[in-house]
Design an enzyme around this catalytic site. Structure first.
Site, PDB file in Angstrom:
ATOM      1  CD1 TRP A 469      61.304 -59.919  -3.479  1.00  0.00           C
ATOM      2  CD2 TRP A 469      62.531 -61.769  -3.774  1.00  0.00           C
ATOM      3  NE1 TRP A 469      60.519 -60.852  -4.119  1.00  0.00           N
ATOM      4  CE2 TRP A 469      61.244 -61.999  -4.314  1.00  0.00           C
ATOM      5  CE3 TRP A 469      63.490 -62.792  -3.847  1.00  0.00           C
ATOM      6  CZ2 TRP A 469      60.891 -63.201  -4.925  1.00  0.00           C
ATOM      7  CZ3 TRP A 469      63.132 -63.995  -4.446  1.00  0.00           C
ATOM      8  CH2 TRP A 469      61.849 -64.197  -4.976  1.00  0.00           C
ATOM      9  CG  ASP A 470      69.551 -56.007  -2.073  1.00  0.00           C
ATOM     10  OD1 ASP A 470      70.545 -56.756  -2.087  1.00  0.00           O
ATOM     11  OD2 ASP A 470      69.610 -54.817  -1.715  1.00  0.00           O
ATOM     12  CE1 TYR A 471      64.083 -59.546   1.786  1.00  0.00           C
ATOM     13  CE2 TYR A 471      63.162 -61.346   0.510  1.00  0.00           C
ATOM     14  CZ  TYR A 471      62.987 -60.213   1.284  1.00  0.00           C
ATOM     15  OH  TYR A 471      61.710 -59.745   1.547  1.00  0.00           O
ATOM     16  CE  LYS A 498      70.588 -57.138   2.946  1.00  0.00           C
ATOM     17  NZ  LYS A 498      70.636 -56.483   1.624  1.00  0.00           N
ATOM     18  CG  ASN A 593      66.866 -53.467   0.140  1.00  0.00           C
ATOM     19  OD1 ASN A 593      65.782 -52.896   0.081  1.00  0.00           O
ATOM     20  ND2 ASN A 593      67.998 -52.825  -0.028  1.00  0.00           N
TER      21      ASN A 593
END
Length: 802
Positions: A469-471, A498, A593
């Site tokens: 999840w682009d965390y 995030k 994100n």
């Protein structure tokens, strides 16, 4: 003729007809959208409201007074429905009720033309609705959803006048513990309202496509050092803003991701004096120049050392002042690896991470973390997350492990342990993980403690498992001594994420010191990927801006675009913050994100055990797209839009979840400033940040009116010993001063354009005057761009403090 029908000539003429047609058209729109919403499993309200408005409109067109009664029934029903969904929350009520109030005023005004004896009552209703509408309009200027302070703060001890002059803002967080706290009391809650612009400097380097001005100046003595998005460096006088020198590294314009969040400073002479047996340090200190130097990272992966007095490259560092960060990396495509955050000087070492192109491919440069000699540029050690056996340069013909987790943000440092604490990103491409190595799953989206002598990992704690999840971990870790409830403290690392989670970890072991639990999450991942069945939740600390969304949370400027947002929400795949992407449905990602918390990081008042942090609430939509479409060379790429994800089965496209009118599809606030009580592990106060005054509406029109809706924030806060928090990263063009005890806004200073940088403050060693400085290059979603460095101060003679 029916008794309740008035002849056409006596029934309001064309205006009543027009109003009736409006009701019918609005009703038809609500009915049509409502049918779709019900089909998707959503609320029946819009179907019922649509039918009532259509019938009411037709009756009014025929001059039948019962149409007014049906409209009133719809209004009363709407009140009940709105209260059932959102209670008395102000902003969620606005799009639900305001159209009814406007239409209701008109209905009350035309009612006497349909039945004369209703004139007095109708005028009374019209006046009452108008009063409610006016009150609601003015209420838009107030802050809603605030959490009020729960305990007073003690006065913070400050150094004496001379000691304040001797302080410096040497690092992004001012000090290596990442506190962004200034021990100054000249500007305080009583006089902050007198702040005025002391000087303004223009760099001439206005951000273009893919560039954003996010620099926090470095202050050493009477010099202030700033960098631009294109990595030009300027030395300014702290009292006048007058330019002393400039340096242009001739960095290429990436058109994608031009950043420079600061320049690092190293005093070779001071280090040599403290370490008389270090021959390398003695040689650097004894050179004819560069006894004090700055370090700059560039878009083409150079690390440049500059003489802080002249701006000239330091000949004794690397090759003529430059270290090539691509050495050992193998293939580095243009703009696939660069430093964007300020590099960190620790003793006589400079710790270097790097930003790696988001979402492009499974074959990208390494996220290797390296330490170089600040004196010579020599590589001292390397930590390759994919191959811990590589501790310096890779063997000839080989490279650091490609496509590993990276550190694009700012580390912190504990001098006693001699450990750095690294906020790690996930492995690119961000939204696919079927190819990842076990080492990437171990270190991605984690906090890593690393020994600064050797580069050896001491511990690591993961904030998101197998991150799809682009965390990334975006914020600088805050090193604090947290109260343990028994009168003692624990040396801790407090990490913002995030996800809106705040993790408090034991600094020596990495173990949580407040409750963290693993909770089950969705596992319906596409076949060629894998997913963790659980994720960590920091339930012992406050969670900010990550509450699950429901259909009732959908918003809009009107009830029509709110209906559109409800329909889109129902059409999307949404299973909470760990919703998994698919090709057959658009997924909704929240927090998303952007955060939650981002690189702006926190400010910490250690004496009062309070942490201050800005956060965003901006859901994103996303979807896997076929490989052939993603590989189209004409497809838009970059941080937003399309992630090509070459080498995986899918590309990924994403964007902000907005209504057709360009309004976020979920209810405000979209940005907040939160004070967290580290003693009680609770929110002390919270407030929405920013207004829509400078927001560009459809057709390029600016809102102008400062409705206090709480806008997405970028950059971080700065706290001072006098009881102030300064913050500027909102969509409107202001630097604000907040009372650190209560969250009340005490002052705001107008900027030429918006800002998305973290401010800083210093006391001039020459004049004893305190300045607050912010880089204003433009807010992220605003077309207005600039090149301003703005310093605020009290009028001369306004204080008797240092």
């Amino acid at each position: 003729m029916p008794l309740n029908r008035v002849p056409e000539r006596r029934a309001g003429g064309w205006f009543v007809t027009l109003y009736a047609i409006v009701l019918i058209l609005v009703g038809l729109a609500l009915l049509a959208g409502g049918v779709v919403l019900v089909h998707l499993g959503g609320s029946w309200y819009y179907v019922v409201a649509g039918v009532l408005l259509v019938v009411a409109g037709e009756l009014i067109r025929r001059r039948v007074f019962a149409g007014i009664g049906l409209f009133a029934l719809g209004f009363i029903g709407t009140l009940a429905w709105a209260y059932a969904e959102v209670g008395t929350q102000f902003w969620p009520l606005v799009p639900r009720l305001s159209p009814w109030i406007v239409l209701g005023i008109v209905a009350a005004l035309i009612a006497p033309s349909l039945r004369r004896r209703t004139r007095a009552a109708s005028w009374g209703v019209a006046i009452a609705l108008l009063a409610v509408g006016v009150a609601g309009f003015f209420a838009m200027f107030d802050e809603h959803g605030r959490i009020e302070a729960t305990r007073p703060l003690a006065q913070v001890a400050v150094p004496d006048a001379q000691a304040q002059r001797d302080e410096r803002w040497q690092y992004y967080g001012r000090t290596l513990d990442g506190h962004r706290f200034a021990p100054f009391d000249q500007i305080d809650p009583h006089n902050v309202g007198s702040l005025q612009v002391a000087w303004t400097f223009r760099t001439g380097d206005i951000p273009g496509k893919g560039a954003e001005d996010q620099t926090t100046p470095t202050q050493i003595g009477d010099g202030l050092y700033v960098c631009t998005p294109y990595q030009k460096v300027f030395a300014l006088d702290v009292d006048t803003g007058k330019e002393r020198w400039r340096f242009d590294p001739k960095s290429p314009d990436s058109k994608v991701w031009n950043r420079c969040r600061g320049v690092a400073y190293y005093d070779a002479a001071a280090f040599a004096k403290a370490h008389p047996d270090d021959a390398t340090a003695q040689a650097a200190a004894g050179a004819t120049s560069c006894a004090q130097r700055l370090f700059l990272g560039t878009t083409d992966a150079r690390l440049i050392a500059l003489d802080s007095a002249t701006g000239q490259p330091c000949a004794g560092f690397g090759d003529g002042g430059t270290v090539d960060l691509k050495v050992g990396m193998g293939l580095v495509q243009p703009f696939y690896y660069m430093t964007t955050s300020e590099n960190t000087v620790i003793g006589n070492r400079i710790l270097v991470g790097g930003w790696v192109q988001d979402g492009a491919s499974v074959d990208e440069p390494s996220g290797v973390i390296r330490a170089f000699s600040a004196d010579t540029g020599e590589l001292l050690w390397a930590w390759d997350p994919g191959n811990p056996d590589t501790t310096l340069l890779p063997p000839a013909g080989e490279s650091y492990s490609r496509t590993t987790p990276n550190m694009w943000s700012t580390p912190s440092y504990d001098e006693k342990l001699d450990w750095a604490f690294l906020p790690m990103g996930g492995q690119t491409p961000d939204f696919w993980g079927g190819h990842r190595r076990p080492s990437s799953d171990a270190f991605g989206s984690s906090v890593v403690a690393i020994d600064m002598k050797t580069g050896k990992v001491q511990w690591h704690f993961q904030t998101t498992h197998h991150d799809l999840w682009d965390y990334d971990v975006p914020s600088q870790p805050a090193l604090v001594d947290m109260p343990d409830g028994s009168g003692k403290t624990v040396a801790a690392v407090v990490q913002l994420t995030k996800r809106g989670q705040i993790f408090a970890l034991d600094r020596a072991t990495g173990k949580p010191i407040t409750d963290v639990v693993e909770k089950p999450v969705p596992t319906n991942v596409v076949k060629s990927d894998r997913v963790s069945p659980t994720q960590p939740y920091s339930i012992g600390m406050p969670q900010v801006g990550n509450e699950p969304l429901t259909e009732a949370d959908m918003w809009g400027a009107t009830f029509l675009d709110q209906l559109w947002c409800r329909i889109e929400f129902r059409r999307m795949r949404y299973d909470g913050e760990f919703t998994l992407a698919s090709e057959d449905a658009v997924n909704l990602q929240y927090p998303g994100n952007y955060g939650g918390f981002n690189w702006g990081s926190a400010a910490v008042d250690a004496q009062n055990d309070i942490l201050y942090a800005g956060s965003m609430r901006m859901p994103l939509w996303g979807q896997y797209i076929p490989r052939a479409v993603a590989d189209d060379p004409n497809a838009p790429g970059g941080h937003d839009g399309l992630h090509v994800q070459a080498g995986t089965p899918y590309g990924y496209r994403k964007g902000m979840f907005m209504s057709p009118l360009g309004v976020p599809c979920h209810a405000p606030p979209y940005g907040q400033l939160t004070a967290v009580d580290l003693k009680n592990h609770a929110i002390l106060w919270q407030k929405p940040m920013g207004t829509v005054a400078d927001t560009v509406l459809p057709f390029g029109i600016k809102a102008k009116l400062p409705f206090a809706i709480g806008m997405p924030v970028m950059g971080g806060p700065v706290a001072t010993a006098s009881g102030l928090v300064f913050f500027a990263g909102t969509y409107d063009y202001y630097l604000r001063a907040i009372d650190s005890a209560t969250g009340k806004e005490l002052w705001k200073g107008r900027l030429p354009v918006g800002a998305q940088a973290t401010p800083m403050t210093y006391v001039s060693p020459r004049t004893g005057r305190q300045y607050v400085v912010i880089a204003a290059g433009g807010a992220r979603q605003s077309p207005d761009r600039g090149d301003y460095i703005v310093a605020f101060a009290l009028p001369n003679g306004a204080t008797s403090n240092p």
